[in-house]
Design an enzyme around this catalytic site. Structure first.
Site, mmCIF file in Angstrom:
data_model
loop_
_atom_site.group_PDB
_atom_site.id
_atom_site.type_symbol
_atom_site.label_atom_id
_atom_site.label_comp_id
_atom_site.label_asym_id
_atom_site.label_seq_id
_atom_site.Cartn_x
_atom_site.Cartn_y
_atom_site.Cartn_z
ATOM 1 N N PRO G 11 0.788 -1.229 0.000
ATOM 2 C CA PRO G 11 0.000 0.000 0.000
ATOM 3 C C PRO G 11 0.821 1.281 0.000
ATOM 4 C CG PRO G 11 -0.108 -1.094 2.136
ATOM 5 C CD PRO G 11 0.528 -2.047 1.189
ATOM 6 N N TYR G 24 11.058 8.755 2.383
ATOM 7 C CA TYR G 24 11.136 7.661 1.408
ATOM 8 C C TYR G 24 11.969 8.000 0.167
ATOM 9 C CZ TYR G 24 7.389 5.794 4.288
ATOM 10 O OH TYR G 24 6.664 5.344 5.348
ATOM 11 N N ASN G 75 7.698 -5.810 -0.482
ATOM 12 C CA ASN G 75 7.674 -4.674 0.440
ATOM 13 C C ASN G 75 6.221 -4.514 0.879
ATOM 14 O OD1 ASN G 75 7.472 -2.235 1.746
ATOM 15 N ND2 ASN G 75 8.974 -1.212 0.430
ATOM 16 N N ALA G 78 2.741 -0.640 5.055
ATOM 17 C CA ALA G 78 2.246 -0.610 6.436
ATOM 18 C C ALA G 78 1.659 -1.945 6.882
ATOM 19 C CB ALA G 78 1.209 0.492 6.611
ATOM 20 N N HIS G 81 3.209 -4.283 9.698
ATOM 21 C CA HIS G 81 3.116 -4.137 11.149
ATOM 22 C C HIS G 81 1.887 -4.808 11.764
ATOM 23 C CE1 HIS G 81 6.237 -1.482 10.024
ATOM 24 N NE2 HIS G 81 5.428 -0.657 9.414
ATOM 25 N N ASP G 88 0.593 -15.163 7.049
ATOM 26 C CA ASP G 88 0.157 -16.537 6.783
ATOM 27 C C ASP G 88 0.351 -16.899 5.312
ATOM 28 O OD1 ASP G 88 -0.521 -16.944 9.378
ATOM 29 O OD2 ASP G 88 -2.674 -17.100 9.059
ATOM 30 N N GLU G 99 11.740 -9.912 2.393
ATOM 31 C CA GLU G 99 11.049 -8.674 2.758
ATOM 32 C C GLU G 99 12.007 -7.495 2.643
ATOM 33 O OE1 GLU G 99 8.311 -8.960 6.054
ATOM 34 O OE2 GLU G 99 8.945 -6.998 6.783
ATOM 35 N N HIS G 101 12.456 -3.187 2.996
ATOM 36 C CA HIS G 101 11.950 -1.879 3.430
ATOM 37 C C HIS G 101 12.905 -0.791 2.956
ATOM 38 C CE1 HIS G 101 8.870 -3.656 5.878
ATOM 39 N NE2 HIS G 101 9.768 -4.514 6.307
ATOM 40 N N SER G 103 13.174 2.305 4.171
ATOM 41 C CA SER G 103 13.775 2.980 5.321
ATOM 42 C C SER G 103 14.168 1.936 6.374
ATOM 43 C CB SER G 103 12.783 3.965 5.912
ATOM 44 O OG SER G 103 11.633 3.269 6.367
ATOM 45 N N ARG G 108 12.499 4.143 13.324
ATOM 46 C CA ARG G 108 11.336 5.007 13.101
ATOM 47 C C ARG G 108 10.329 4.941 14.275
ATOM 48 N NH1 ARG G 108 8.973 4.487 7.366
ATOM 49 N NH2 ARG G 108 8.021 6.424 8.089
ATOM 50 N N ARG G 112 6.392 0.948 13.891
ATOM 51 C CA ARG G 112 7.057 0.503 12.661
ATOM 52 C C ARG G 112 8.236 -0.416 12.929
ATOM 53 N NH1 ARG G 112 4.620 3.404 8.367
ATOM 54 N NH2 ARG G 112 4.150 5.527 8.962
#
Lengths: 145, 145, 145, 145, 145, 145, 145, 145, 145, 145, 145, 145
Positions: G11, G24, G75, G78, G81, G88, G99, G101, G103, G108, G112
């Site tokens: 998202p 970002y 990625n 949000a 979190h 799953d 995975e 990210h 940043s 942060r 996060r």
């Protein structure tokens, strides 16, 4: 010489009888004070009454009671749950303080189950409505009989 | 022109010397103020003193000090641990506020280890008894020397 | 007969415009009150204003408003976050209380995100600066139109 | 005979003046030590200086000070927040330890607001930059005057 | 040129008037949208309406509004309490987003008292039922008057 | 002139290949260092290696790297989870530090999911075994290409 | 036969380069995909790209990749979190998921710092901006070399 | 051939007999070591002794014991409560480690009730003073009888 | 017809007078029961006494009292703090239950400050020693006068 | 007329039989649906089946079932643990929803032990594998027999 | 005269050898008691044995041991983790109680790492299987030698 | 040969039908047992019934069932939420235990949402009133069909 006790009520208790009667009952503060006076007469002790909405005024009243009264009956209202300053005042004075709650605080919202002021109190009476003040008076008076 | 500082003490500190002397010592507030006065004279600065049990009065005092003093020495008593209103007052004024505690709050009961008021303070001195006020005065005075 | 409302501000809000303007803006409390007065005139309702730094005085003001006003606009300042006594006062009176915050409390420090006073409020307006008071007035006035 | 005190700094404080100057200022550790030396001369006491990045070395230094010094000024750096071993060392020795922090730890990140080492300290001075070491020295020296 | 605003409602709000009317009232979403349209006409601004049960669709709607609208009125429904993705979308776009809740979330179940989406919002209006959308529209419109 | 990087490993990593091979694999630290050396040669950069079990020694190594290396690859071992002193050292130096973990810390015991040292790191690589060190080297080297 | 990998972004990542560039960066998602494509060509592997704001679509994409790709670079934005459903999905498929990210999430806001999706991932790369996708691709590709 | 065991004590235990004797007793570390030696002779096993204040040195000692001893008796002192690095060292070596505490940690301050090092230990003996080391030696020796 | 009440004491209260007398006093349970009997005679009510260490027996006693007594005075001992089964029993019966504690539980160890059984009680009396049972009897008796 | 029920499965349940078979078994979703169909025929009721990975789609399905079905059997998958939006949907509709889990969620990872969706459900069946759906169907059907 | 000790085991320990042998081993309770008896004979002391599943019976046994035994070896089973009533019983009696656990509770599930009963115990032995009872007996016997 | 199952109910369930009928319904325990008996006859299995208020008796019953029954249906009442001893008993026996709750524990007070006993159960059925016992019986019986 007869002992004199101070009965002091905290914030919003001046509205008793009008405020959320389904929780606090329809008895007014004046009626409670009358009830306590009658029992005091039976026990042969004196009582004075006060009510304050401010934390500072309640602390002042406790300090003053240390010189003028043999004990204090205190309903700290909502300050019960966060006023460490009031708790310190109870600890700072020499005369015993009995904490009274009209409702059973253990059966209410989560934040009302904790009493920070009770830490320094001599004892606690909760859940008996206006009768609680009378029981507290008996407990204090029994120290001098 | 000499700088003037305000030394303001919070709830129950008027009972110093009498209240739990095993924790707070036997020195009275008047004796502490005398000690601070003497050091102020040596440093060539002026000091005013105040003590309030009420949160509102303490906030008023801080607001007023913003116009009349060059800095504040504040012992917030138990308000240290929960008065965000007092913390906001410290942040709201321009003159520096030094927080003082007689006892070492880090070594006491759990709730006393946290200071919400210190967040906005210029600095903190804790654990030195009445000497802490003198150290705070030196710290403030050094800003103008 | 026109309705009258009470606009009451809590601790440190007397310093508005001066206190941390990067957070609270440069508008003074007097300017906010003027803005609300103008809108009140347009809406054909009356407004009274008050500001107190003390918790007890704010409770007194709410009690008094119960007889004298048709509703209350309250910015509890930092008491928002811990004054259960103020929350009890809001619950104890019959007239509706709208809670207003200048800043968006949800986007600030952790402790500012919680409102214990809002539990008993009729509604909450936050983040619109001085406009928030005007929106709150409209919400109250709409109850009587 | 003059008293001697140990001023011991913990991890990363050797980088003072260079490390995050917006937080810790641009004064170097050598400059702080010079400042403390000057004040020690005025007070007629002796001072020794040390700095270690290791937890074990700091504990060794405290143990050793117990025989060789009349008191310790300790800035535990980040060990402040989790080193129970250092806290035990402070409690284990007989000479007083004053904890100093350059910044006001109460106004910083959440984990920095807690001091586990301060529990056993004689007192704490925080937020006054290099002046804090001087205040701590005065506090220690006053015990022997 | 008139400004256009987007009014977007989140999960389950399509059932308004039918869903738990003791909590959310008997007004339908269509009636609320009619109310907002009328006020928009009075204010001389345009409004578009949307409702989505999906988190992704709500994020899409916010992204799209960034190009097509001057502001957004958002009732995130239950996403209020855990959708960091929606919060990021609010922060990611340039136009202001006002968060609206029909009920006073501070007086409801514990998990409903926290708004993660409000962190990035321009302001929050809660507890005024359908009137809240109108107040939010006024707040947005006032930015362009 | 070629850049030189420091690869420094923390507590217990000297036992790699022997220690809990089902978690950490059977590759030894010497083999990892050989792998990194080969890739460094390909990239045309220099690498130095170190391993310490002590928190103080690791802080010393980071301080020293600030003058002698263009960047650091750090596997803090268990210090990852509680060493604020190491975190401060990372923040205190100017050269970038990339944190590497052999295993995917997010999928292990609860306490291993938190990295306090990573707060100040330039980036984190976790879960790729010895390849993680190579990826970290590429990330550092890419800053100078 | 060359391996194909899926690079899927969650998202708000479609707004990259525009959304909070101070956090970002100003690189757009298209530019990142171009960067990854170039490196894929060098490595002799294939890459497909996708971006979804919806949790369900991301789960669908992961399910589909299980048959069509040799690995996934994800990625989760949000959803990192709180999306146990996405976690799953990662656990449910057989191909490895790395995975990424942009940043350093460990440095942060508090919420996060936790990744619930990373629990099931093969590894994590965070804090290197667009380079992180390239490092993740290398890590995946190295499994087939 | 007789088995040899290592008895290693952590921070501040070199001060035993002198440090807070009301908690830790007046027996010195030398006296404890003598007691253990005598029992070792009776049991026909060998013992070596060490004490370190540093976390790194304790880890080194455990690593070294893995080759040179048949088991370790460890009193980690305050590291008990937070040293995951020491816990990892215990898990990393093959010989059994028995954790000993002089006092009953379950009956002391809150933070002392948790042992992170004991997670990887073979067993724990607490609350028996110096006798605890003897019991631990018997437990280790029984493995080889 | 006179009312009969049950006075039932929970675990370890059979040891009263012997168990930790500095906390619980030197009065035995038999002496308390004698005191209550005397007051019952004065009030013209009947009392029965019981004491059980088992949670199940206490629940049985409450169930039985529902048919045989007009009210119950219960000191749940340590079950106060965790026995939801006992709390359910209090809620399940129709006659009122008054909870009594000899000591002021609010001023003791942390776990003793919470009463899960008091949630369903009619009221609570704490801190008055054996007098508390007498006050509880008066409170119950007053319901029938 | 026969009652029709909706059996709706949430995220990742389309992978049943393939996904982590050691946790969820080797039965596929089609086989479960076949099992439920057979039992529905025996009970003389109708069943429809659906599966969605998206939160919004699941909410849509519940809304739609309110008009078209006499009850719902819902396995919310991982949404069980955080989807307050789905919980609201269950509360918003009038037909009963029975929540089913294949595994015993109380015996799994910590976050899986909490069900936020179950708050509004009619009942919960967990731990019986595919049989759970059949039991849920019987429970629903029994309401109409 | 020889000392007699009571060895009392709590809930489910009667199933030892049969119950989860991978955790608790295959030794039966009878075999442990035989082992303890043999060692008691060597030490010249007497031992009695008991096992109860009920909390009340265990409290009764401790009370009774106060008159009949010189010390108690107690394995409270799962009561270890929540029975404040049992903890109070340990504190209430004068003879020392040594708490024994077969497994190393510090290395097991989270709730098993806390012992509320150990607070009042003389000492704790955990992780040595049946040998732990023998070590506990030696610790008790050493008090009388 | 027919299988026999034990249906055992915990504390206060003997009062069913009388105790808080608004929560637990007006069906008595005898009526539930009759319902289960009828279904058992249909299924061709045997059932025995028991009810205990004591934790120890419930543990005894489970132990005994291990030899005498093919499975257990257990409603642990309030022990559900804190009896690790009962949870251990469920884990200690070999026959399957199905946990039943009359009400939907997920929709009640906070402490009732957690089941510690369910951790070791074969499955859980909650919220279906007396029907839940029948469903549990079917689940158990299906294991032997």
């Amino acid at each position: 010489m007869t002992e004199r006790f101070l009965v002091v009520n905290g914030p919003n208790l001046n509205l008793l009888g009008k405020r959320e009667p389904e929780v606090y009952g329809s008895t007014t503060l004046a009626e409670i004070e009358e009830l306590v006076s009658q029992r005091a007469t039976q026990l042969g002790v004196g009582v004075d009454f006060a009510q304050y909405n401010g934390e500072g005024e309640l602390i002042d009243a406790l300090h003053s009671a240390d010189s003028n009264h043999a004990g204090v009956i205190l309903n700290p209202g909502a300050y019960t749950h966060y006023s460490y300053a009031l708790a310190d005042a109870i600890a700072a004075i020499s005369v015993p303080v009995v904490e009274v709650h009209l409702s059973n605080i253990h059966g209410r919202e989560h934040f009302r189950r904790r009493s920070v002021t009770a830490r320094s109190a001599a004892g606690v009476v909760a859940g008996f409505g206006s009768l609680g003040y009378v029981l507290a008076l008996e407990a204090l008076a029994s120290r001098f009989s």
